[in-house]
Write a protein that holds these residues in place. Structure first.
Motif, short mmCIF file in Angstrom:
data_model
loop_
_atom_site.label_atom_id
_atom_site.label_comp_id
_atom_site.label_asym_id
_atom_site.label_seq_id
_atom_site.Cartn_x
_atom_site.Cartn_y
_atom_site.Cartn_z
N THR A 72 0.81 -1.23 0.00
CA THR A 72 0.00 0.00 0.00
C THR A 72 0.83 1.27 0.00
OG1 THR A 72 -0.17 -0.01 2.42
CG2 THR A 72 -1.86 -1.21 1.19
N GLU A 73 2.12 1.16 0.34
CA GLU A 73 2.98 2.35 0.38
C GLU A 73 4.25 2.13 -0.44
OE1 GLU A 73 2.67 4.28 4.63
OE2 GLU A 73 2.85 2.10 4.86
N ALA A 74 4.08 1.51 -1.62
CA ALA A 74 5.24 1.17 -2.45
C ALA A 74 6.14 2.37 -2.78
CB ALA A 74 4.77 0.48 -3.73
N PRO A 75 5.59 3.54 -3.16
CA PRO A 75 6.48 4.68 -3.46
C PRO A 75 7.36 5.08 -2.28
CG PRO A 75 4.28 5.08 -4.35
CD PRO A 75 4.18 3.86 -3.47
N SER A 76 6.79 5.02 -1.07
CA SER A 76 7.58 5.36 0.13
C SER A 76 8.68 4.34 0.37
CB SER A 76 6.66 5.44 1.35
OG SER A 76 5.72 6.48 1.21
N VAL A 77 8.37 3.06 0.12
CA VAL A 77 9.39 2.01 0.27
C VAL A 77 10.53 2.25 -0.70
CG1 VAL A 77 9.87 -0.45 -0.05
CG2 VAL A 77 7.79 0.26 1.14
N ARG A 78 10.21 2.55 -1.95
CA ARG A 78 11.24 2.73 -2.97
C ARG A 78 12.18 3.87 -2.64
NH1 ARG A 78 6.53 2.32 -7.11
NH2 ARG A 78 6.26 0.05 -7.25
N ARG A 79 11.67 4.89 -1.95
CA ARG A 79 12.52 6.02 -1.58
C ARG A 79 13.49 5.66 -0.45
NH1 ARG A 79 7.78 9.11 -2.85
NH2 ARG A 79 6.98 8.90 -0.72
N LYS A 80 13.24 4.55 0.22
CA LYS A 80 14.04 4.18 1.39
C LYS A 80 15.04 3.06 1.13
CE LYS A 80 11.74 6.81 4.40
NZ LYS A 80 12.37 7.87 5.21
N ILE A 81 15.00 2.46 -0.07
CA ILE A 81 15.78 1.24 -0.29
C ILE A 81 16.79 1.39 -1.41
CG2 ILE A 81 13.85 -0.19 0.47
CD1 ILE A 81 13.43 -1.01 -2.47
N MET A 82 17.72 0.45 -1.43
CA MET A 82 18.62 0.25 -2.56
C MET A 82 18.55 -1.22 -2.92
SD MET A 82 22.77 0.45 -2.63
CE MET A 82 23.37 -1.20 -2.91
N LEU A 83 18.45 -1.50 -4.21
CA LEU A 83 18.39 -2.88 -4.68
C LEU A 83 19.51 -3.11 -5.68
CD1 LEU A 83 17.05 -5.68 -5.11
CD2 LEU A 83 15.58 -4.59 -6.83
N THR A 84 20.38 -4.07 -5.37
CA THR A 84 21.44 -4.47 -6.31
C THR A 84 21.26 -5.94 -6.61
OG1 THR A 84 23.00 -2.83 -5.49
CG2 THR A 84 23.92 -4.69 -6.66
N GLY A 85 21.10 -6.28 -7.88
CA GLY A 85 20.88 -7.66 -8.27
C GLY A 85 22.15 -8.37 -8.65
N GLN A 86 21.99 -9.52 -9.28
CA GLN A 86 23.15 -10.32 -9.67
C GLN A 86 23.86 -9.72 -10.87
OE1 GLN A 86 21.99 -14.45 -10.08
NE2 GLN A 86 20.39 -14.18 -8.55
N TYR A 87 23.19 -8.83 -11.60
CA TYR A 87 23.78 -8.23 -12.78
C TYR A 87 23.64 -6.71 -12.68
CZ TYR A 87 23.17 -13.03 -14.16
OH TYR A 87 23.19 -14.40 -14.17
N ALA A 88 24.75 -6.01 -12.82
CA ALA A 88 24.76 -4.57 -12.64
C ALA A 88 23.92 -3.87 -13.72
CB ALA A 88 26.21 -4.06 -12.71
#
Length: 317
Positions: A72-88
């Motif tokens: 329900t608060e996806a935009p707020s979550v995105r502002r708080k996180i960093m996601l780095t996957g297996q491929y840059a």
């Protein structure tokens, strides 16, 4: 909601057609902690990260990141996180500095702010010599460093690292380990999925083990190792003909069912060591009295490899 928790997962389920990727997973991560997530291929690790980073929705259950509901608060979550996957996820045609400036601008920074932050991160991540080189010319380790740097243009509260050292050489892997360790200094919470058991052992405050979409174990590395049987002494005789004598001298220190197997084809004796160094000392005393020469003797603890195998029935990849 507990303000000391940066990530809360409660009964999360996710299916893709007839395949159940997650089956009621629950766990939490304290602020500033590093949680290692272990599991074989297909266990559900990446699916869980994708839900927490708002890339996909869960079918059931709830989850929150940095105090915000991921559904329900996806935009707020995105502002708080960093996601780095297996491929840059970088633009190979841009330089390292240009990639950083671009990420800064996308995050709402002015040109001056973005350039200043890029200069700082280039120094912080030891990429000064490669500042003006196109990222397409970077080594795997350099690409991973610039990728992580891009995620830190705006300091996140929570970092998701999905197998960040996959395919890297040992030196580059150590470089990423150093970066992950440094996150704690800034109070950043890190969720690290990995198949490298030594990675989880070296970096994690706590570990959860996932298999077939379910959390099958959790605790510190030491607690998980203890579940596999605790410390043990490994005794290697100089002459294999001394094996019967060793078994006889150690007597009650050896489990009954193990003693018969040792006399058949083993080249070493493994002795439970509930008292650690005291057990080792007693073994040495008994064998010295029997004039047994040893090739090697060591006090060991189960590794996370042992834990992984005992819990999942699989050898780590």
């Amino acid at each position: 909601m507990n303000s000391d928790l940066a990530v809360v997962v409660d009964g999360v389920e996710k299916s893709f057609g007839t395949v159940k990727a997650l089956r009621g997973i629950s766990f939490d991560v304290g602020r500033g902690q590093i949680l290692g997530v272990l599991g074989p291929n297909g266990a559900g690790k990446t699916t869980m990260v994708n839900i927490l980073s708002t890339l996909i929705d869960a079918d059931r259950g709830r989850a929150s990141v940095a105090g915000h509901d991921v559904r329900t608060e996806a935009p707020s979550v995105r502002r708080k996180i960093m996601l780095t996957g297996q491929y840059a996820a970088l633009d190979d045609m841009l330089t390292g500095a240009e990639n950083l400036v671009m990420f800064g601008r996308l995050m709402g920074m002015t040109k001056r702010e973005a350039r200043s932050r890029a200069t700082h991160l280039i120094k912080e991540f030891d990429l000064v010599d490669a500042t003006n080189r196109r990222v397409g010319t970077y080594s795997g380790g350099m690409r991973r460093r610039i990728d992580i740097a891009c995620g830190l243009v705006v300091m996140p509260e929570v970092v998701f690292l999905d197998e960040p050292t996959t395919g890297l050489d040992p030196r580059s892997r150590q470089s990423v380990w150093d970066l992950v360790s440094s996150f704690k200094e800034f109070g950043i919470t890190t969720l690290l999925t990995t198949q490298y058991l030594e990675e989880a052992d070296a970096l994690s405050d706590r570990i959860i083990v996932i298999d077939h979409g379910t959390v099958i174990a959790e605790g510190t590395a030491d607690e998980l190792k203890e579940r596999t049987g605790g410390s043990y002494c490994e005794v290697v005789p100089l002459e294999l003909t001394d094996m019967p004598t060793i078994v006889a001298e150690l007597g009650s220190m050896l489990p009954d069912e193990y003693r018969t197997a040792l006399l058949r084809d083993a080249d070493r004796v493994v002795v439970p060591a509930p008292e650690g160094a005291k057990t080792l000392t007693e073994i040495l005393r008994r064998l010295d009295c029997a004039n047994i020469d040893l090739r090697d003797i060591a006090l060991r603890r189960p590794s996370l490899d042992d834990v992984f195998l005992s819990l999942t029935g699989q050898v780590a990849q």
